[in-house]
Design a protein around this motif. Structure first.
Motif, mmCIF file in Angstrom:
data_model
loop_
_atom_site.group_PDB
_atom_site.id
_atom_site.type_symbol
_atom_site.label_atom_id
_atom_site.label_comp_id
_atom_site.label_asym_id
_atom_site.label_seq_id
_atom_site.Cartn_x
_atom_site.Cartn_y
_atom_site.Cartn_z
ATOM 1 N N GLN A 1 -21.767 -22.639 6.446
ATOM 2 C CA GLN A 1 -20.770 -21.595 6.668
ATOM 3 C C GLN A 1 -21.405 -20.302 7.148
ATOM 4 O O GLN A 1 -22.407 -19.844 6.594
ATOM 5 C CB GLN A 1 -19.981 -21.341 5.378
ATOM 6 N N ASN A 2 -20.796 -19.714 8.171
ATOM 7 C CA ASN A 2 -21.221 -18.398 8.642
ATOM 8 C C ASN A 2 -20.924 -17.339 7.585
ATOM 9 O O ASN A 2 -20.001 -17.488 6.786
ATOM 10 C CB ASN A 2 -20.492 -18.005 9.926
ATOM 11 N N GLU A 3 -21.716 -16.279 7.612
ATOM 12 C CA GLU A 3 -21.450 -15.119 6.767
ATOM 13 C C GLU A 3 -21.524 -13.881 7.627
ATOM 14 O O GLU A 3 -22.452 -13.731 8.429
ATOM 15 C CB GLU A 3 -22.453 -15.025 5.623
ATOM 16 N N ARG A 4 -20.549 -13.002 7.470
ATOM 17 C CA ARG A 4 -20.500 -11.781 8.255
ATOM 18 C C ARG A 4 -20.347 -10.595 7.329
ATOM 19 O O ARG A 4 -19.354 -10.490 6.614
ATOM 20 C CB ARG A 4 -19.340 -11.838 9.254
ATOM 21 N N ASN A 5 -21.358 -9.729 7.333
ATOM 22 C CA ASN A 5 -21.329 -8.528 6.488
ATOM 23 C C ASN A 5 -21.092 -8.865 5.026
ATOM 24 O O ASN A 5 -20.338 -8.182 4.319
ATOM 25 C CB ASN A 5 -20.256 -7.556 6.982
ATOM 26 N N GLN B 1 -25.312 -20.215 6.402
ATOM 27 C CA GLN B 1 -25.818 -20.587 5.085
ATOM 28 C C GLN B 1 -25.392 -22.010 4.739
ATOM 29 O O GLN B 1 -24.338 -22.474 5.168
ATOM 30 C CB GLN B 1 -25.300 -19.617 4.018
ATOM 31 N N ILE B 2 -26.228 -22.674 3.950
ATOM 32 C CA ILE B 2 -25.926 -24.024 3.475
ATOM 33 C C ILE B 2 -25.607 -23.931 1.984
ATOM 34 O O ILE B 2 -26.397 -23.404 1.199
ATOM 35 C CB ILE B 2 -27.089 -24.995 3.719
ATOM 36 N N TRP B 3 -24.442 -24.455 1.604
ATOM 37 C CA TRP B 3 -23.966 -24.366 0.225
ATOM 38 C C TRP B 3 -23.818 -25.748 -0.396
ATOM 39 O O TRP B 3 -23.426 -26.706 0.269
ATOM 40 C CB TRP B 3 -22.606 -23.674 0.182
ATOM 41 N N LEU B 4 -24.101 -25.814 -1.672
ATOM 42 C CA LEU B 4 -23.835 -27.004 -2.478
ATOM 43 C C LEU B 4 -22.656 -26.705 -3.392
ATOM 44 O O LEU B 4 -22.665 -25.710 -4.121
ATOM 45 C CB LEU B 4 -25.058 -27.367 -3.325
ATOM 46 N N VAL B 5 -21.633 -27.547 -3.330
ATOM 47 C CA VAL B 5 -20.436 -27.385 -4.167
ATOM 48 C C VAL B 5 -20.262 -28.661 -4.980
ATOM 49 O O VAL B 5 -20.126 -29.746 -4.418
ATOM 50 C CB VAL B 5 -19.183 -27.135 -3.306
ATOM 51 N N GLY C 1 -29.834 -22.785 1.145
ATOM 52 C CA GLY C 1 -30.755 -22.176 2.102
ATOM 53 C C GLY C 1 -30.038 -21.823 3.392
ATOM 54 O O GLY C 1 -28.809 -21.784 3.445
ATOM 55 N N MET C 2 -30.811 -21.595 4.422
ATOM 56 C CA MET C 2 -30.264 -21.189 5.710
ATOM 57 C C MET C 2 -30.320 -22.329 6.719
ATOM 58 O O MET C 2 -31.282 -23.113 6.727
ATOM 59 C CB MET C 2 -31.030 -19.997 6.268
ATOM 60 N N TRP C 3 -29.301 -22.410 7.547
ATOM 61 C CA TRP C 3 -29.319 -23.283 8.714
ATOM 62 C C TRP C 3 -29.572 -22.422 9.940
ATOM 63 O O TRP C 3 -28.852 -21.446 10.179
ATOM 64 C CB TRP C 3 -27.979 -24.011 8.870
ATOM 65 N N GLU C 4 -30.629 -22.758 10.671
ATOM 66 C CA GLU C 4 -30.968 -22.021 11.881
ATOM 67 C C GLU C 4 -30.476 -22.800 13.089
ATOM 68 O O GLU C 4 -30.804 -23.983 13.261
ATOM 69 C CB GLU C 4 -32.471 -21.779 11.965
ATOM 70 N N ALA C 5 -29.690 -22.157 13.909
ATOM 71 C CA ALA C 5 -29.072 -22.815 15.049
ATOM 72 C C ALA C 5 -30.102 -23.428 15.991
ATOM 73 O O ALA C 5 -29.860 -24.470 16.603
ATOM 74 C CB ALA C 5 -28.188 -21.826 15.802
ATOM 75 N N ARG C 6 -31.259 -22.799 16.098
ATOM 76 C CA ARG C 6 -32.274 -23.271 17.052
ATOM 77 C C ARG C 6 -32.998 -24.516 16.570
ATOM 78 O O ARG C 6 -33.376 -25.377 17.379
ATOM 79 C CB ARG C 6 -33.293 -22.150 17.297
ATOM 80 N N THR C 7 -33.190 -24.639 15.257
ATOM 81 C CA THR C 7 -34.013 -25.731 14.732
ATOM 82 C C THR C 7 -33.250 -26.771 13.926
ATOM 83 O O THR C 7 -33.742 -27.892 13.735
ATOM 84 C CB THR C 7 -35.123 -25.168 13.833
ATOM 85 N N GLY C 8 -32.061 -26.420 13.426
ATOM 86 C CA GLY C 8 -31.386 -27.306 12.501
ATOM 87 C C GLY C 8 -32.033 -27.216 11.134
ATOM 88 O O GLY C 8 -32.865 -26.337 10.882
ATOM 89 N N ALA C 9 -31.686 -28.115 10.237
ATOM 90 C CA ALA C 9 -32.253 -28.065 8.886
ATOM 91 C C ALA C 9 -32.281 -29.441 8.248
ATOM 92 O O ALA C 9 -31.451 -30.304 8.542
ATOM 93 C CB ALA C 9 -31.449 -27.105 8.017
ATOM 94 N N GLU C 10 -33.267 -29.629 7.389
ATOM 95 C CA GLU C 10 -33.369 -30.828 6.562
ATOM 96 C C GLU C 10 -33.716 -30.374 5.156
ATOM 97 O O GLU C 10 -34.681 -29.632 4.965
ATOM 98 C CB GLU C 10 -34.440 -31.781 7.091
ATOM 99 N N LEU D 1 -18.816 -24.410 9.592
ATOM 100 C CA LEU D 1 -19.265 -25.113 10.792
ATOM 101 C C LEU D 1 -19.390 -26.619 10.591
ATOM 102 O O LEU D 1 -19.289 -27.389 11.547
ATOM 103 C CB LEU D 1 -20.610 -24.551 11.251
ATOM 104 N N GLY D 2 -19.645 -27.041 9.370
ATOM 105 C CA GLY D 2 -19.823 -28.462 9.103
ATOM 106 C C GLY D 2 -19.773 -28.731 7.613
ATOM 107 O O GLY D 2 -19.990 -27.834 6.792
ATOM 108 N N ALA D 3 -19.484 -29.985 7.240
ATOM 109 C CA ALA D 3 -19.372 -30.333 5.830
ATOM 110 C C ALA D 3 -19.479 -31.833 5.647
ATOM 111 O O ALA D 3 -19.183 -32.615 6.558
ATOM 112 C CB ALA D 3 -18.034 -29.838 5.264
ATOM 113 N N ALA D 4 -19.901 -32.228 4.468
ATOM 114 C CA ALA D 4 -19.953 -33.644 4.110
ATOM 115 C C ALA D 4 -19.873 -33.740 2.589
ATOM 116 O O ALA D 4 -20.177 -32.781 1.877
ATOM 117 C CB ALA D 4 -21.238 -34.305 4.621
ATOM 118 N N THR D 5 -19.454 -34.896 2.085
ATOM 119 C CA THR D 5 -19.355 -35.119 0.643
ATOM 120 C C THR D 5 -20.215 -36.298 0.221
ATOM 121 O O THR D 5 -20.547 -37.172 1.029
ATOM 122 C CB THR D 5 -17.902 -35.371 0.214
ATOM 123 N N TYR D 6 -20.552 -36.314 -1.068
ATOM 124 C CA TYR D 6 -21.343 -37.406 -1.634
ATOM 125 C C TYR D 6 -20.820 -37.683 -3.027
ATOM 126 O O TYR D 6 -20.588 -36.767 -3.811
ATOM 127 C CB TYR D 6 -22.821 -37.019 -1.703
#
Length: 247
Positions: free
Chosen positions: A229-233, A160-164, A197-206, A240-245
């Motif tokens: 971030q992964n989510e399990r159950n 999952q892709i999160w905005l904080v 939204g979701m990040w798909e390992a096969r395609t990436g995301a924009e 998995l990755g992060a950046a700030t603005y």
């Protein structure tokens, strides 16, 4: 000195946010190697050293530092001005994902995988020494839009892709409770967290976000982080990755 302890679990909810997703984002280099999430409280006498440590970590170019103020100590004499039930729920969810029923303040969670006492500098440094984020997240301003790019990596699981969003700095005079009389400086204080939204390992995301929708009326609310971030159950897993603005 032992950290403050609390027990129990509450399932939290997330807010939605308008987004545009397109596959095949170009891979771009990133510098962040770790996300440090501090669970803290203005009503916790043992938290100020951890708050100060987070401030120093935030000055590092390779660490995304975030402070989540929990609400479960509000009853002991001082209601934390930044506390939110959802932040307490996030900490409980981490504990549950590790098979634990124990939560405490101050706690630092590194890359969503390891929790350490946030005031123990050596433990925090040891956790950071081996930390590594496999994905490079890119945040680029394009006119009145913010472009989020996350490359594909089929060696990883979808996430999952999160905005904080956070306050870069906040000065608080604490009038009661365990820290009564202290004038505290807090940094990277999370104000809200929303799923993009979701990040798909096969395609990436924009993802393209209108900048006008990313700010609010909070004075000093001039920063945001994007976490993958992964989510399990239904529970948070590794980041998995992060950046700030900063605005």
């Amino acid at each position: 000195m032992l950290p403050h302890l609390a027990l129990g679990f509450i399932t939290g909810s997330v807010m939605s946010f308008a987004f545009v997703v397109a596959p095949g984002a170009e891979s771009m280099p990133g510098q962040s190697r770790a996300v440090v999430e501090l669970f803290t409280s203005q009503g916790c006498s043992q938290c100020p050293p951890a708050d100060a440590l987070l401030t120093s970590l935030a000055e590092r170019g390779d660490v995304v530092a975030l402070a989540y103020h929990v609400d479960y100590w509000d009853y002991i004499g001082w209601e934390d001005t930044f506390a939110h039930k959802g932040f307490s729920d996030r900490q409980r969810a981490y504990a549950k994902s590790w098979g634990s029923s124990r939560i405490y303040t101050p706690q630092m969670v590194v890359n969503g995988s390891e929790g350490v006492v946030g005031s123990r500098r050596e433990e925090v440094q040891d956790a950071l020494a081996s930390a590594q984020l496999p994905l490079a997240v890119s945040l680029t301003r394009q006119g009145d839009m913010l472009k989020v790019e996350v490359p594909a990596d089929e060696m990883l699981d979808d996430a999952q892709i999160w905005l904080v969003r956070y306050l870069d700095r906040a000065d608080v005079a604490i009038a009661a409770g365990e820290n009564a009389g202290k004038n505290m400086v807090y940094t990277k204080v999370v104000t809200d967290k929303q799923i993009l939204g979701m990040w798909e390992a096969r395609t990436g995301a924009e993802i393209k976000l209108p900048l006008a929708g990313l700010t609010n009326s909070e004075p000093g609310n001039n920063g945001l982080a994007v976490l993958v971030q992964n989510e399990r159950n239904g529970l948070p897993g590794p980041i998995l990755g992060a950046a700030t603005y900063r605005f």
